[in-house]
Design a protein around this motif. Structure first.
Motif, PDB file in Angstrom:
ATOM      1  N   TRP A   1       2.649   1.719  -3.398  1.00 13.99           N
ATOM      2  CA  TRP A   1       1.670   2.242  -4.369  1.00 13.99           C
ATOM      3  C   TRP A   1       1.474   3.744  -4.171  1.00 13.99           C
ATOM      4  O   TRP A   1       1.511   4.522  -5.129  1.00 13.99           O
ATOM      5  CB  TRP A   1       0.354   1.483  -4.202  1.00 13.99           C
ATOM      6  CG  TRP A   1      -0.799   2.001  -5.005  1.00 13.99           C
ATOM      7  CD1 TRP A   1      -0.771   2.535  -6.255  1.00 13.99           C
ATOM      8  CD2 TRP A   1      -2.175   2.010  -4.596  1.00 13.99           C
ATOM      9  NE1 TRP A   1      -2.043   2.880  -6.665  1.00 13.99           N
ATOM     10  CE2 TRP A   1      -2.915   2.574  -5.662  1.00 13.99           C
ATOM     11  CE3 TRP A   1      -2.847   1.592  -3.453  1.00 13.99           C
ATOM     12  CZ2 TRP A   1      -4.306   2.729  -5.602  1.00 13.99           C
ATOM     13  CZ3 TRP A   1      -4.220   1.751  -3.397  1.00 13.99           C
ATOM     14  CH2 TRP A   1      -4.942   2.309  -4.464  1.00 13.99           C
TER      15      TRP A   1
ATOM     16  N   LYS B   1       7.086   1.080  -8.175  1.00 13.46           N
ATOM     17  CA  LYS B   1       6.388   0.095  -9.000  1.00 13.46           C
ATOM     18  C   LYS B   1       6.843  -1.347  -8.779  1.00 13.46           C
ATOM     19  O   LYS B   1       6.056  -2.279  -8.952  1.00 13.46           O
ATOM     20  CB  LYS B   1       6.574   0.440 -10.483  1.00 13.46           C
ATOM     21  CG  LYS B   1       5.921   1.751 -10.908  1.00 13.46           C
ATOM     22  CD  LYS B   1       4.409   1.664 -10.770  1.00 13.46           C
ATOM     23  CE  LYS B   1       3.736   2.909 -11.304  1.00 13.46           C
ATOM     24  NZ  LYS B   1       2.269   2.870 -11.119  1.00 13.46           N
ATOM     25  N   ASP B   2       8.116  -1.555  -8.424  1.00 10.56           N
ATOM     26  CA  ASP B   2       8.684  -2.901  -8.430  1.00 10.56           C
ATOM     27  C   ASP B   2       8.990  -3.392  -7.022  1.00 10.56           C
ATOM     28  O   ASP B   2       9.771  -2.781  -6.290  1.00 10.56           O
ATOM     29  CB  ASP B   2       9.960  -2.934  -9.274  1.00 10.56           C
ATOM     30  CG  ASP B   2       9.671  -2.666 -10.738  1.00 10.56           C
ATOM     31  OD1 ASP B   2       9.089  -3.544 -11.391  1.00 10.56           O
ATOM     32  OD2 ASP B   2      10.009  -1.563 -11.221  1.00 10.56           O
TER      33      ASP B   2
ATOM     34  N   GLY C   1      -5.834  -2.363  -2.346  1.00 10.46           N
ATOM     35  CA  GLY C   1      -5.845  -2.197  -3.796  1.00 10.46           C
ATOM     36  C   GLY C   1      -4.468  -1.990  -4.395  1.00 10.46           C
ATOM     37  O   GLY C   1      -4.311  -2.039  -5.619  1.00 10.46           O
ATOM     38  N   GLY C   2      -3.473  -1.751  -3.551  1.00 10.90           N
ATOM     39  CA  GLY C   2      -2.127  -1.503  -4.059  1.00 10.90           C
ATOM     40  C   GLY C   2      -1.566  -2.648  -4.872  1.00 10.90           C
ATOM     41  O   GLY C   2      -0.806  -2.442  -5.820  1.00 10.90           O
TER      42      GLY C   2
ATOM     43  N   GLY D   1       4.428   5.706  -5.452  1.00 12.23           N
ATOM     44  CA  GLY D   1       4.776   5.574  -6.857  1.00 12.23           C
ATOM     45  C   GLY D   1       5.876   4.576  -7.139  1.00 12.23           C
ATOM     46  O   GLY D   1       6.418   4.537  -8.251  1.00 12.23           O
TER      47      GLY D   1
ATOM     48  N   PHE E   1      -2.766  -4.313  -7.109  1.00 12.54           N
ATOM     49  CA  PHE E   1      -3.147  -4.268  -8.521  1.00 12.54           C
ATOM     50  C   PHE E   1      -2.398  -3.179  -9.294  1.00 12.54           C
ATOM     51  O   PHE E   1      -2.587  -3.046 -10.503  1.00 12.54           O
ATOM     52  CB  PHE E   1      -4.656  -4.036  -8.649  1.00 12.54           C
ATOM     53  CG  PHE E   1      -5.473  -5.074  -7.944  1.00 12.54           C
ATOM     54  CD1 PHE E   1      -5.464  -6.394  -8.369  1.00 12.54           C
ATOM     55  CD2 PHE E   1      -6.248  -4.744  -6.843  1.00 12.54           C
ATOM     56  CE1 PHE E   1      -6.202  -7.357  -7.715  1.00 12.54           C
ATOM     57  CE2 PHE E   1      -7.001  -5.709  -6.184  1.00 12.54           C
ATOM     58  CZ  PHE E   1      -6.982  -7.021  -6.616  1.00 12.54           C
ATOM     59  N   HIS E   2      -1.561  -2.421  -8.614  1.00 11.21           N
ATOM     60  CA  HIS E   2      -0.861  -1.306  -9.257  1.00 11.21           C
ATOM     61  C   HIS E   2       0.658  -1.491  -9.226  1.00 11.21           C
ATOM     62  O   HIS E   2       1.395  -0.554  -9.533  1.00 11.21           O
ATOM     63  CB  HIS E   2      -1.226   0.004  -8.572  1.00 11.21           C
ATOM     64  CG  HIS E   2      -2.681   0.346  -8.669  1.00 11.21           C
ATOM     65  ND1 HIS E   2      -3.211   1.093  -9.701  1.00 11.21           N
ATOM     66  CD2 HIS E   2      -3.735   0.015  -7.871  1.00 11.21           C
ATOM     67  CE1 HIS E   2      -4.512   1.222  -9.536  1.00 11.21           C
ATOM     68  NE2 HIS E   2      -4.857   0.585  -8.438  1.00 11.21           N
ATOM     69  N   LEU E   3       1.113  -2.676  -8.865  1.00 12.68           N
ATOM     70  CA  LEU E   3       2.542  -2.927  -8.697  1.00 12.68           C
ATOM     71  C   LEU E   3       3.007  -4.062  -9.596  1.00 12.68           C
ATOM     72  O   LEU E   3       2.216  -4.903 -10.016  1.00 12.68           O
ATOM     73  CB  LEU E   3       2.833  -3.297  -7.237  1.00 12.68           C
ATOM     74  CG  LEU E   3       2.395  -2.288  -6.169  1.00 12.68           C
ATOM     75  CD1 LEU E   3       2.493  -2.924  -4.789  1.00 12.68           C
ATOM     76  CD2 LEU E   3       3.237  -1.030  -6.237  1.00 12.68           C
ATOM     77  N   ARG E   4       4.316  -4.074  -9.860  1.00 16.58           N
ATOM     78  CA  ARG E   4       4.944  -5.228 -10.517  1.00 16.58           C
ATOM     79  C   ARG E   4       5.598  -6.063  -9.426  1.00 16.58           C
ATOM     80  O   ARG E   4       6.549  -5.613  -8.781  1.00 16.58           O
ATOM     81  CB  ARG E   4       5.977  -4.765 -11.556  1.00 16.58           C
ATOM     82  CG  ARG E   4       5.369  -4.051 -12.752  1.00 16.58           C
ATOM     83  CD  ARG E   4       6.417  -3.777 -13.820  1.00 16.58           C
ATOM     84  NE  ARG E   4       7.358  -2.756 -13.398  1.00 16.58           N
ATOM     85  CZ  ARG E   4       7.277  -1.465 -13.737  1.00 16.58           C
ATOM     86  NH1 ARG E   4       6.274  -1.045 -14.498  1.00 16.58           N
ATOM     87  NH2 ARG E   4       8.184  -0.599 -13.316  1.00 16.58           N
TER      88      ARG E   4
ATOM     89  N   SER F   1      -3.290  -4.340   1.449  1.00 13.98           N
ATOM     90  CA  SER F   1      -2.727  -3.443   0.436  1.00 13.98           C
ATOM     91  C   SER F   1      -3.735  -2.399  -0.019  1.00 13.98           C
ATOM     92  O   SER F   1      -3.353  -1.432  -0.697  1.00 13.98           O
ATOM     93  CB  SER F   1      -2.241  -4.247  -0.776  1.00 13.98           C
ATOM     94  OG  SER F   1      -3.313  -4.596  -1.647  1.00 13.98           O
TER      95      SER F   1
ATOM     96  N   ARG G   1       0.832  -1.205   0.000  1.00 15.42           N
ATOM     97  CA  ARG G   1       0.000   0.000   0.000  1.00 15.42           C
ATOM     98  C   ARG G   1       0.868   1.257   0.000  1.00 15.42           C
ATOM     99  O   ARG G   1       0.608   2.223  -0.733  1.00 15.42           O
ATOM    100  CB  ARG G   1      -0.909  -0.016   1.232  1.00 15.42           C
ATOM    101  CG  ARG G   1      -1.836   1.178   1.349  1.00 15.42           C
ATOM    102  CD  ARG G   1      -2.676   1.063   2.613  1.00 15.42           C
ATOM    103  NE  ARG G   1      -3.616   2.174   2.742  1.00 15.42           N
ATOM    104  CZ  ARG G   1      -4.453   2.312   3.755  1.00 15.42           C
ATOM    105  NH1 ARG G   1      -4.472   1.405   4.713  1.00 15.42           N
ATOM    106  NH2 ARG G   1      -5.274   3.353   3.808  1.00 15.42           N
TER     107      ARG G   1
END
Length: 216
Positions: free
Chosen positions: A95, A100-101, A122-123, A98, A125-128, A120, A92
């Motif tokens: 995310w 990403k990895d 929802g986090g 900003g 779903f926004h990460l690699r 998280s 979280r």
């Protein structure tokens, strides 16, 4: 997304949220099957005692590990963090910042477990998310000229003295034991001063402090 499951009682309730029907209709238009099921069966499938009445089945994404390390790259390596709640909180925070990895080694809580996903917010779903043996990540960091900064509550530079201006990978370890030996020796150590006398910080809190110091 593989399919959506909804409890019959939730679907038929006059108090159902206004977003539920449009969401289910959009899923069906996209070719995603929606299954209505008896409440008792739905509750058996759910992980929580008071589920919200809707679940989704999703296919795990593939791990695309062929990463460049662009200028300003910042990633997190989680090495042996066992608590899925902590893992979710770290996702979280990443995310929000900003980042990403995120890199996960064996022995770390599954980032796709129910508790981690919920924590998280929802986090996830926004990460690699990359899951490999530690040696693979360390080899990649060396080849990509990424500096490892290993969180250590007892040794290393204070976090506000560390130079995060180059591509960096922040390594966070087990809540009480810290990172394993190979991870501890992969780069420079960094610590967060504990002037109040506490022995340690929660690992998710530590992650947040180090992430935002790196961004600064």
């Amino acid at each position: 997304l593989h399919s959506v499951l909804v409890a019959e009682e939730r679907f038929l309730s006059p108090q159902r949220p206004s977003w539920l029907l449009p969401l289910l209709q959009e899923a069906e238009r996209g070719g995603i099957p929606v299954y209505r099921m008896a409440g008792a069966l739905f509750h058996r499938l759910a992980e929580t005692e008071t589920p919200q009445g809707i679940m989704a089945l999703a296919v795990l994404p593939e791990d695309g590990m062929a990463l460049p390390a662009p200028e300003g790259f910042l990633g997190l390596l989680l090495n042996g963090i066992r608590d899925p709640g902590n893992v979710g909180m770290i996702m979280r925070t990443a995310w929000a910042a900003g980042v990403k990895d995120l890199f996960f080694t064996p022995g770390t809580a599954d980032p796709y477990s129910g508790k981690a996903v919920r924590a998280s917010q929802g986090g996830v779903f926004h990460l690699r998310l990359h899951r490999r043996p530690l040696v693979d990540f360390l080899r990649w960091a060396e080849e990509a000229a990424v500096t490892c900064w290993v969180g250590d509550p007892r040794d290393g530079k204070d976090h506000y003295q560390a130079d995060f201006s180059q591509p960096a990978l922040i390594v966070l370890g087990h809540e009480t034991q810290g990172p394993e030996k190979a991870a501890r020796e992969c780069g420079q150590r960094v610590k967060i001063p504990l002037s109040g006398g506490a022995d340690s910080l929660n690992v998710a809190v530590s992650a947040g402090i180090l992430i935002y110091e790196a961004l600064r």
